[in-house]
Each structure stands twice: as structure tokens, then as C-alpha cells.
Scaffold this active site. Structure first.
Site, PDB file in Angstrom:
ATOM      1  CD1 TRP A 101      33.709  46.213  39.259  1.00  0.00           C
ATOM      2  CD2 TRP A 101      33.575  47.270  37.293  1.00  0.00           C
ATOM      3  NE1 TRP A 101      32.666  47.113  39.333  1.00  0.00           N
ATOM      4  CE2 TRP A 101      32.559  47.771  38.150  1.00  0.00           C
ATOM      5  CE3 TRP A 101      33.675  47.788  36.007  1.00  0.00           C
ATOM      6  CZ2 TRP A 101      31.657  48.768  37.740  1.00  0.00           C
ATOM      7  CZ3 TRP A 101      32.777  48.768  35.599  1.00  0.00           C
ATOM      8  CH2 TRP A 101      31.795  49.252  36.463  1.00  0.00           C
TER       9      TRP A 101
ATOM     10  CG  ASP B 253      40.109  48.171  38.398  1.00  0.00           C
ATOM     11  OD1 ASP B 253      40.194  49.129  39.193  1.00  0.00           O
ATOM     12  OD2 ASP B 253      39.041  47.846  37.834  1.00  0.00           O
TER      13      ASP B 253
ATOM     14  CE  LYS C 102      34.379  52.270  42.358  1.00  0.00           C
ATOM     15  NZ  LYS C 102      32.924  52.140  42.472  1.00  0.00           N
TER      16      LYS C 102
END
Ligand code: PLP
Length: 362
Positions: A104, A173, A197
Site C-alpha cells: 500500500w 495511511d 475495515k
């Protein structure tokens, strides 16, 4: 299938049952409203109250100081990968420092390169993304507006034990660990997380941005790309993701009822330890991807000795209501995502299955 399974999906992921029930109860008629949350205007008084309450809950849980804006945006985290450099690097003619620790953050750095100067100040790719850097390994650049990192690499299952200490503001993030432990917001210029999530359903992304970053951002960009314009209009530049914001309100209320983020951290660490202990006791039958001190307590990523056993494991797990255990398509193996809403019983059930499976197949 009529019965709920233990859902280990990495996202969209498990939500607290009490939250789902409350949403179900209120779906037809939001109390005091005479219509569904899906049907009311984002300009209505009722939705205004939901937005304000969700923001207040986020501020309380994460201890967000007053000089930070809380926004609820669309386009998922990957849109933030582009909007951040578009607003901050391009507009200030500075650079973005990136710490690349997995899939990511690598993607974030590559998206940022489309917008301006990027310095990758640490890259764990050659080591196969098994660890995070120490502070001593991080040298920020003279022209950096920020230092970007991913707190928890969802695919590799490695996590920063604490935030990196650097001399420029951090951008984080936090998609796969938001609300799983307390954070020190003062260290951040920006912290963002897609909701699907640990914070709600897909479709809403939480962006918490310090005022100087809001001011730095490009007012001359198309309005929906400009943090300044989005913040000035309190996430209502256009129709915001109303249902997602409502769900985040319910999730954050549930988190407050649980006792807040320090309590969640303790529960999460304890749940993860159940699995890692079973893995470590398996004599190498189960192998974790990341180095021990960086193991994620949100995404337990592991492998069995062969791909055939990986398949067999996932197939047989289904009989015990243990679902969505496949690793990300890019890495294979297994991944058990054990976010806040995964009950301890679910983790115990998985642990027991793993111990038994290893005995029969080792
Ligand atoms: C750490 C992390 N960052 C970014 C993303 C991408 O999020 P989205 O699909 O909302 O763009 C994900 C999710 O899948 C993630 O786990």
C-alpha cells in the site's frame, strides 16, 4: 446461508453485530425523522446532527485537537494517495518523503509521483517487506513537506509498533488500523483511513487534517479535489456518503461503549497473540510473513508448507464457520483479519482449528 460466520475478510470486513442490528432497526424509519437514513437530504437537520455527532465521536476517540479538520470523503484511500500530493506537493513546490514498507505505501508513492517530487527515503522491497525501519534509518529530505507512511500494511501483515519519529509532519495511511489503538494526533499533518475495515462500510473515507495542511492545499484545483474547499464546506461540497457516515456514527458509539481505544488496543493485542502463539508452537508448519517485532495485530498473514495445504486449510475451515481466510491475490497463503469487531470467540475458534489442522497434516 442463514447463520453468521466468523468473517476474517480484510475489507469490507466484519462489523459489530449490535451496530448492524441498530442499523437494521432504524433503516425503515430513523427516529424522529419519518424516513430512512437512505432517503433524507444531506442538508436536513437530522443528517446535520448525524454528521456533527460522528465528528464529535471521532474527535473524542482519537483525541483530535481543535486545530484539525475532520472530513468524510469519497473515492477510498487510493483517492487520498493522489489528492495528498496534488494538494500538498504540487501546490507548495516541495517534495513528499515516502517510507515504503509494503504494497500500500508502494502504491501511494507511485501515485504521488504523478503529482510531483517524491523521495523514497526507505524501501523494504528488497527484504520482501518483512519489517519497518527504525528511526535511525530515516533521514527526511530538506525539501520535504511531509513524511508519508502506512501504519499497518494490510497485505504483508506488518505494522509500525509506534509512529516513526521524523523532523517533518507525518501523513499516515491508517486504513487497516484506525480506532484499533490510541494515536498521538499532534505528530500528524494528516491521518486518513477508508472505513471498510475498522470504521464502517465501504464508500466513506475519514480524513483528519491539520489546519496548516488545509491552508497549504490547492484552492485553484477542481473543487472536489481541493481539501481547502472540501474542509470549508464541512464535507458537503456535494452529496456526502450519508449512509457511510451514519454507520461510522454507530461504530464510534460502539467503540465508546467498549471503553475507548486503549481498551480496544489491549483486546486486539490479546486476540492476535492467541494466533501468533499457535503459529510459533507449530514447529514451522505455519509461517508468518513479517519479522516478529513487526507482526500486525490486525492482519495475521501466514502460510502453510504447500499451496495444496493452503487450499485444504481454507476449505476445511468453512465447516467451522471460519470464512474469508485466503491471503491477498498478490501473496497467496492465509490472512486472518481480526479487526475490532472480530469477537474473541472467533479468534479462539480459528486458533483451535489451526492447532487441530497442524496435528493432522504436519
Ligand atoms: C492500508 C491500505 N491502504 C489503502 C487501501 C485502499 O483502500 P481503498 O480500496 O478504499 O481505496 C487499503 C485497502 O484495501 C489498505 O488496506
Amino acid at each position: 446461508m442463514e447463520e453468521r460466520v466468523y468473517n476474517f475478510s480484510a475489507g469490507p470486513a466484519v462489523l459489530p453485530v449490535s451496530v448492524l442490528k441498530k442499523a437494521q432497526e432504524e433503516l425503515l424509519c430513523l427516529p424522529g425523522c419519518g424516513a430512512s437514513i437512505l432517503e433524507i437530504s444531506h442538508r436536513s437537520k437530522q443528517f446535520g446532527e448525524i454528521l456533527a455527532q460522528t465528528k464529535a465521536n471521532v474527535r473524542e476517540l482519537l483525541n483530535v485537537p481543535e486545530n484539525y479538520k475532520i472530513m468524510f470523503l469519497q473515492g477510498g484511500s487510493i483517492t487520498q494517495f493522489a489528492l495528498l500530493p496534488m494538494n500538498i506537493i504540487r501546490n507548495t513546490n516541495k517534495a513528499g518523503d515516502y517510507i515504503v514498507t509494503g504494497t500500500w505505501s508502494k502504491k501511494a508513492a507511485s501515485e504521488a509521483k504523478t503529482q510531483g517530487k517524491v523521495n523514497v527515503i526507505w524501501n523494504g522491497q528488497d527484504e520482501k517487506f518483512v519489517r519497518k525501519p527504525s528511526d535511525a534509518e530515516l533521514q527526511t529530505s530538506a525539501d520535504a513537506a511531509y513524511c508519508y507512511y502506512c501504519a499497518n500494511e494490510t497485505i504483508e501483515g506488518i505494522q509500525f509498533p509506534t509512529e516513526p519519529n521524523v523532523s517533518v509532519p507525518l501523513i499516515c495511511d491508517a486504513s487497516s488500523e484506525i480506532f484499533s489503538r490510541p494515536v498521538q494526533m499532534e505528530k500528524y499533518g494528516v491521518l486518513f483511513a477508508c472505513a471498510q475495515k475498522n470504521a464502517g462500510p465501504a464508500g466513506v473515507t475519514l480524513v483528519i487534517m491539520r489546519d496548516d495542511f488545509v491552508e497549504m492545499s490547492g484552492a485553484d484545483l477542481p473543487s472536489m479535489f481541493s481539501y481547502k474547499q472540501l474542509a470549508d464546506k464541512d464535507s458537503m461540497l456535494n452529496t456526502p456518503p450519508t449512509f457511510g457516515i451514519y454507520m461510522m456514527k454507530l461504530v464510534t458509539e460502539w467503540l465508546k461503549e467498549q471503553g475507548g481505544l486503549e481498551v480496544m488496543r489491549q483486546k486486539n493485542v490479546e486476540k492476535a497473540q492467541l494466533l501468533y502463539d499457535a503459529i510459533d508452537a507449530s514447529n514451522g508448519f505455519y509461517r508468518v510473513h513479517g519479522n516478529k517485532e513487526f507482526r500486525s495485530f490486525m492482519n495475521v498473514s501466514f502460510r502453510l508448507p504447500t499451496e495444496e495445504l493452503d487450499k485444504k486449510f481454507q476449505e476445511e475451515a468453512k465447516a467451522f464457520k471460519l470464512a474469508s481466510l485466503g491471503g491477498h491475490r498478490s501473496v497467496g497463503g492465509e490472512r486472518a483479519s481480526i479487526y475490532n469487531a472480530m469477537p474473541r470467540e472467533g479468534v479462539v475458534a480459528l486458533r483451535d482449528f489451526m492447532v487441530d489442522f497442524a496435528k493432522k497434516n504436519a
